[in-house]
Design a protein around this motif. Sequence first.
Motif, PDB file in Angstrom:
ATOM      1  N   LYS A  77       0.805  -1.227   0.000  1.00 47.41           N
ATOM      2  CA  LYS A  77       0.000   0.000   0.000  1.00 47.41           C
ATOM      3  C   LYS A  77       0.837   1.277   0.000  1.00 47.41           C
ATOM      4  CE  LYS A  77      -0.685   0.188   5.034  1.00 47.41           C
ATOM      5  NZ  LYS A  77      -1.699   0.238   6.112  1.00 47.41           N
ATOM      6  N   GLU A  78       2.098   1.184   0.447  1.00 49.32           N
ATOM      7  CA  GLU A  78       2.942   2.383   0.459  1.00 49.32           C
ATOM      8  C   GLU A  78       3.521   2.717  -0.911  1.00 49.32           C
ATOM      9  OE1 GLU A  78       2.644   0.670   4.468  1.00 49.32           O
ATOM     10  OE2 GLU A  78       3.340  -0.191   2.552  1.00 49.32           O
ATOM     11  N   ASP A  79       3.465   1.787  -1.843  1.00 49.47           N
ATOM     12  CA  ASP A  79       3.993   2.036  -3.187  1.00 49.47           C
ATOM     13  C   ASP A  79       3.131   3.065  -3.915  1.00 49.47           C
ATOM     14  OD1 ASP A  79       6.072   0.186  -2.894  1.00 49.47           O
ATOM     15  OD2 ASP A  79       4.784  -1.478  -3.537  1.00 49.47           O
ATOM     16  N   LYS A  80       3.750   3.806  -4.819  1.00 46.41           N
ATOM     17  CA  LYS A  80       3.054   4.847  -5.560  1.00 46.41           C
ATOM     18  C   LYS A  80       2.636   4.334  -6.943  1.00 46.41           C
ATOM     19  CE  LYS A  80       4.013   7.731  -2.207  1.00 46.41           C
ATOM     20  NZ  LYS A  80       4.898   6.887  -1.385  1.00 46.41           N
ATOM     21  N   HIS A  81       1.534   4.893  -7.450  1.00 44.11           N
ATOM     22  CA  HIS A  81       1.020   4.501  -8.759  1.00 44.11           C
ATOM     23  C   HIS A  81       0.653   5.756  -9.546  1.00 44.11           C
ATOM     24  CE1 HIS A  81       0.422   0.185  -7.574  1.00 44.11           C
ATOM     25  NE2 HIS A  81       0.408   0.754  -6.388  1.00 44.11           N
ATOM     26  N   ILE A  82       1.008   5.758 -10.811  1.00 48.68           N
ATOM     27  CA  ILE A  82       0.692   6.897 -11.674  1.00 48.68           C
ATOM     28  C   ILE A  82       0.363   6.375 -13.067  1.00 48.68           C
ATOM     29  CG2 ILE A  82       3.118   7.261 -12.344  1.00 48.68           C
ATOM     30  CD1 ILE A  82       2.540  10.300 -12.317  1.00 48.68           C
ATOM     31  N   THR A  83      -0.568   7.023 -13.745  1.00 53.72           N
ATOM     32  CA  THR A  83      -0.959   6.580 -15.083  1.00 53.72           C
ATOM     33  C   THR A  83      -1.401   7.770 -15.919  1.00 53.72           C
ATOM     34  OG1 THR A  83      -2.284   4.934 -16.288  1.00 53.72           O
ATOM     35  CG2 THR A  83      -3.384   6.103 -14.488  1.00 53.72           C
ATOM     36  N   ALA A  84      -1.958   7.488 -17.083  1.00 53.06           N
ATOM     37  CA  ALA A  84      -2.419   8.541 -17.984  1.00 53.06           C
ATOM     38  C   ALA A  84      -3.886   8.851 -17.708  1.00 53.06           C
ATOM     39  CB  ALA A  84      -2.192   8.117 -19.436  1.00 53.06           C
ATOM     40  N   TYR A  85      -4.678   9.066 -18.746  1.00 53.29           N
ATOM     41  CA  TYR A  85      -6.051   9.524 -18.550  1.00 53.29           C
ATOM     42  C   TYR A  85      -7.081   8.403 -18.583  1.00 53.29           C
ATOM     43  CZ  TYR A  85      -4.990   9.686 -23.553  1.00 53.29           C
ATOM     44  OH  TYR A  85      -4.533   9.384 -24.801  1.00 53.29           O
ATOM     45  N   ARG A  86      -6.678   7.162 -18.841  1.00 51.70           N
ATOM     46  CA  ARG A  86      -7.589   6.021 -18.703  1.00 51.70           C
ATOM     47  C   ARG A  86      -7.424   5.540 -17.268  1.00 51.70           C
ATOM     48  NH1 ARG A  86      -9.685   3.773 -23.034  1.00 51.70           N
ATOM     49  NH2 ARG A  86      -7.937   4.467 -24.331  1.00 51.70           N
ATOM     50  N   ASP A  87      -7.956   6.322 -16.330  1.00 52.90           N
ATOM     51  CA  ASP A  87      -7.507   6.235 -14.935  1.00 52.90           C
ATOM     52  C   ASP A  87      -8.585   5.947 -13.891  1.00 52.90           C
ATOM     53  OD1 ASP A  87      -8.838   8.639 -15.288  1.00 52.90           O
ATOM     54  OD2 ASP A  87      -7.421   9.826 -14.117  1.00 52.90           O
TER      55      ASP A  87
END
Length: 348
Positions: A77-87
Motif C-alpha cells: 500500500k505504500e507504493d506509488k502509482h501513476i498513469t495517464a487519462y484512462r484512470d
Amino acid sequence: FCYFCVLNIMATTKTVADKKLKFNKEHYMKWYESMLLMRRFEEKTGQVYVQQKIKGFCHLYIGQEAIVAGTVSATKKEDKHITAYRDHAHPIGLGLHPKYVMAEMYAKITGCSKGKGGSMHIFSKEHNFVGGHGIVGGQVPLGAGIAFAEKYMGTDNVCVCSMGDGAVRQGALHEAFNMAMTWKLPVIFIVENNMYAMGTSVERTSNVHDLWKLGLAYDMPSKPVDGLTVEAVHDAIEEAVARARRGDGPTFLEMKTYRYKGHSMSDAQTYRSKEEVKEYQQQDPIEKVVATLKKNGWITDSEIEAMEEKIKAIVNESVQFAEESPYPDASELYLDVYAEPNYPYIIE
C-alpha cells in the motif's frame, strides 16, 4: 538408483504443488471482486456519459482490468502509482471507493479532486495514486521523479508508472528511461498495449512492434506479459518489485491487453472489426478468474449472483452519491492553486 529417483519425484511433485498453491481461493476471490467492480463501474460510467451527466472526455478501461488487479496484489500500500487519462480503474483497484471517482466525473465538490479534474485527473493521496494525467506520456518522467524521491528519502517503496502504447512514441519516455537506469530508480514502467493508441495500430507507428524491446536500448530488464491473465501480471510485477526494492533499478513491462470499447466515448472504432473485438472477448480476464474459481470448487452460481448484486449496489450508490452531491462554490477557483507569496514579480 531407485532411492534418488524417489527423491527426484518427490521434489518435482513438491515443486508442482507449491506452484499450484501460490494463488489460493483468497487471491482469486479478491481479484474477481476487484475486477468485477472496475468492469461494472466503467459500464455504468458509459451509460451516464451518454445521458450527458459526465462532461468532457471519458476513456473506459473495460477489458484491461487484469493489469490493475495483478499489479495491486503484487505491490504494497505504500507504493506509488501513476498513469495517464484512462484512470478510473486504478484508484478503485487500490481501494478508493468508486463514489468519489463518480463524483469527480460529475464535477462535484465531493469528488476525489474536488470536481476540478474530471475523468482524466483522478487522484487519491490516501491510496498513493498520483494521477490521472491528460498529457500523452507526461506521466512517464513524473513516475521516474516519484521513484527518485522515494530513493532520496531512503524508503523501499517503488513507483508503478503506467502508460498506453501511444505514449512510447514520446521523447520524454527515452529521457526518463535513461535517467532511471543511470540512477537505478525504483520504478516499474508498464505499457498497457491495447494495440491502437487513439486509433492507429502499433504496426503503423513504428518499426518496433514488440514494445518491450525499447527498454533493451538502456540495458533495462524488459519483457512481454500476458495482460489478459491476472496471474501473469502478478508474477511479472512481483519480480520487478523485488528488483526495485533490492536497489537494482527499473523494469519495463509490455502488458499485452485489449480494450473492448473505443479510445474514448467519441471513438467510432472504424480502425478495427467487430470480429476482432469478439475474438478478444473470448479471452476475457474476469471470465478466466471465474473459470478457475469454478474449477477448484471455490465458488457456486449463487455466490456469483450474490457478488454481482453486491457490486451493483456499490455502483448504484456511487451514482446516487454523485447525483446528490453539490457543485463546487465559485470560491474554489482560488483554492489548491500553487503560488509563491514572496515571488518578486507578483503584481499586487
